[in-house]
Motif scaffolding. Structure first.
Motif, short mmCIF file in Angstrom:
data_model
loop_
_atom_site.label_atom_id
_atom_site.label_comp_id
_atom_site.label_asym_id
_atom_site.label_seq_id
_atom_site.Cartn_x
_atom_site.Cartn_y
_atom_site.Cartn_z
N UNK A 181 0.72 -1.12 0.42
CA UNK A 181 0.10 -0.46 -0.02
C UNK A 181 0.86 1.31 0.02
N UNK A 182 1.85 1.35 -0.85
CA UNK A 182 2.73 2.64 -1.04
C UNK A 182 2.49 4.02 -0.89
N UNK A 183 0.94 3.55 -1.89
CA UNK A 183 0.65 4.92 -2.56
C UNK A 183 -0.02 6.08 -1.43
N UNK A 184 -0.17 4.81 0.18
CA UNK A 184 -1.20 5.61 1.05
C UNK A 184 -0.59 6.57 1.82
N UNK A 185 1.14 6.36 1.38
CA UNK A 185 2.41 7.39 2.33
C UNK A 185 2.43 8.93 1.79
N UNK A 186 1.57 8.76 0.15
CA UNK A 186 1.51 10.09 0.06
C UNK A 186 0.19 10.33 -0.28
N UNK A 187 -0.34 10.19 1.12
CA UNK A 187 -1.98 11.23 1.54
C UNK A 187 -1.21 11.53 3.35
N UNK A 188 -1.97 12.84 3.25
CA UNK A 188 -1.91 13.07 5.21
C UNK A 188 -3.38 12.28 5.56
N UNK A 189 -4.11 12.21 4.63
CA UNK A 189 -5.69 11.06 5.39
C UNK A 189 -6.05 10.60 4.33
N UNK A 190 -6.72 8.92 5.65
CA UNK A 190 -7.11 7.85 4.26
C UNK A 190 -8.36 6.96 5.29
N UNK A 191 -8.95 7.33 4.51
CA UNK A 191 -10.80 6.32 4.52
C UNK A 191 -10.68 5.12 4.24
N UNK A 192 -10.64 4.51 4.71
CA UNK A 192 -11.24 2.71 4.99
C UNK A 192 -12.81 3.16 5.05
N UNK A 193 -13.93 3.11 3.92
CA UNK A 193 -15.45 2.16 4.04
C UNK A 193 -15.61 1.05 3.99
N UNK A 194 -15.97 0.13 3.89
CA UNK A 194 -17.41 -0.38 3.82
C UNK A 194 -18.29 -0.02 3.09
N UNK A 195 -18.63 -0.58 2.45
CA UNK A 195 -20.28 -0.14 1.80
C UNK A 195 -20.92 -1.32 1.19
N UNK A 196 -22.34 -0.82 1.26
CA UNK A 196 -22.86 -2.07 0.24
C UNK A 196 -22.05 -1.75 -1.32
N UNK A 197 -23.08 -3.15 -1.71
CA UNK A 197 -23.06 -3.24 -3.29
C UNK A 197 -23.25 -2.14 -3.93
N UNK A 198 -24.99 -1.37 -3.53
CA UNK A 198 -25.65 -0.52 -3.82
C UNK A 198 -24.32 0.70 -4.46
N UNK A 199 -24.08 0.96 -3.47
CA UNK A 199 -22.92 2.49 -3.74
C UNK A 199 -21.20 1.53 -4.48
N UNK A 200 -20.85 0.57 -5.27
CA UNK A 200 -20.17 -0.17 -5.45
C UNK A 200 -20.18 -0.81 -6.68
N UNK A 201 -21.11 0.11 -7.54
CA UNK A 201 -22.09 -0.75 -8.67
C UNK A 201 -20.87 -0.29 -9.96
N UNK A 202 -19.26 0.20 -10.35
CA UNK A 202 -19.04 1.34 -11.00
C UNK A 202 -18.14 0.09 -10.81
N UNK A 203 -17.01 -0.17 -9.69
CA UNK A 203 -16.03 -0.97 -9.41
C UNK A 203 -16.53 -2.20 -9.97
N UNK A 204 -17.85 -2.73 -9.57
CA UNK A 204 -18.39 -3.92 -10.05
C UNK A 204 -18.21 -4.73 -11.89
N UNK A 205 -18.94 -2.90 -11.95
CA UNK A 205 -18.96 -3.55 -13.42
C UNK A 205 -17.23 -3.18 -14.19
N UNK A 206 -16.08 -3.04 -13.47
CA UNK A 206 -15.24 -3.09 -13.65
C UNK A 206 -14.25 -4.24 -13.84
#
Length: 195
Positions: A134-159
Motif C-alpha cells: 500500500x505504498x501509495x497511501x504514504x502520499x496522503x495525509x488522510x486516508x479513510x477506508x470504508x465498507x459499503x454495500x454493493x449498491x454503492x459500489x456498482x461501477x467498481x463491480x462492472x470494472x
C-alpha cells in the motif's frame, strides 16, 4: 482536521482508518447512506474497488477513481486466474499501486471503498502495521477506508467483471473503448451526487 476527518467517515462508512489519527466509530447512520455512491469532499479522491470470480478460476479486479463532482479520473481492471476469492479481492488493493498517477498527489486525502468487509479490514490492518502493498497511501495525509454495500459500489463491480475478459485502463471518457452502460451509470451517479 480531526473533526472534519471523522465527519467524512461518519457520512459514508462503518470502518474508518485515518493515516494520521486512527479512530474507530460505531455508526448508526449507515442505513441512510448505503443506497448509492457518495462523493468525497473537495480536494479528495475516492477509489471504489471490487473483484469478480468465476468457477473456472478466471477472475478480475477493478476499480474506479473519482473526484468530489463524481467525475471519472481513472477506471481500471486486471484479469487474473486464481482459486481463492480472498486472494483475488486483495489484488484489487495492490492494483492501486500499479495505476497510481503522479497527478493524484495534488489531492489532500483518499477514500478507499469496497463491498468486501474482510478486504476493508485487511487494508485497515495493513495501514496500521505499515505492511507492504500500500505504498501509495504514504502520499496522503488522510486516508479513510470504508465498507459499503454493493449498491454503492456498482461501477467498481462492472470494472471487475469487464476485467475478466481483458485488462484495461480508462482515463478519458471520450474514447470509444468504454462500454455505454458504464458511461450511463457514471452519469447517473454523478448527477445524483450534485443534488
Amino acid at each position: 482536521m480531526f473533526i472534519a476527518t471523522e465527519a467524512i467517515g461518519i457520512a459514508s462508512s462503518t470502518v474508518i482508518c485515518n493515516h494520521q489519527i486512527s479512530g474507530r466509530l460505531g455508526v448508526n447512520q449507515q442505513g441512510l447512506l448505503d443506497k448509492s455512491w457518495h462523493p468525497p469532499p473537495p480536494e479528495w479522491i475516492k477509489f471504489n474497488l471490487d473483484a469478480s470470480f468465476h468457477s473456472s478460476y478466471k477472475g478480475g479486479v477493478g476499480g474506479i477513481c473519482r473526484d468530489h463532482k463524481g467525475r471519472l479520473l481513472l477506471a481500471f481492471g486486471r484479469s487474473c486466474v486464481h482459486w481463492d476469492i480472498a486472494h483475488v479481492e486483495s489484488l484489487a488493493i495492490k492494483t492501486i499501486n500499479e495505476v497510481f498517477k503522479e497527478w493524484m498527489l495534488e489531492y489532500n486525502g483518499i477514500i478507499i471503498e469496497g463491498d468486501n468487509f474482510n478486504i476493508i479490514k485487511l487494508i485497515h490492518k495493513k495501514i496500521k502495521s505499515g505492511m507492504e502493498g500500500l505504498s501509495f497511501i504514504n502520499n496522503f495525509n488522510h486516508v479513510i477506508c470504508n465498507w459499503v454495500k454493493r449498491d454503492s459500489n456498482k461501477l467498481a463491480d462492472l470494472c471487475a467483471n469487464y476485467a475478466i475478459l481483458s485488462s484495461f485502463d480508462w482515463e478519458d471518457i471520450t474514447l470509444n473503448k468504454i462500454p455505454p452502460y458504464f458511461l450511463e451509470l457514471l452519469k447517473e451517479e454523478s448527477v445524483c451526487c450534485m443534488h
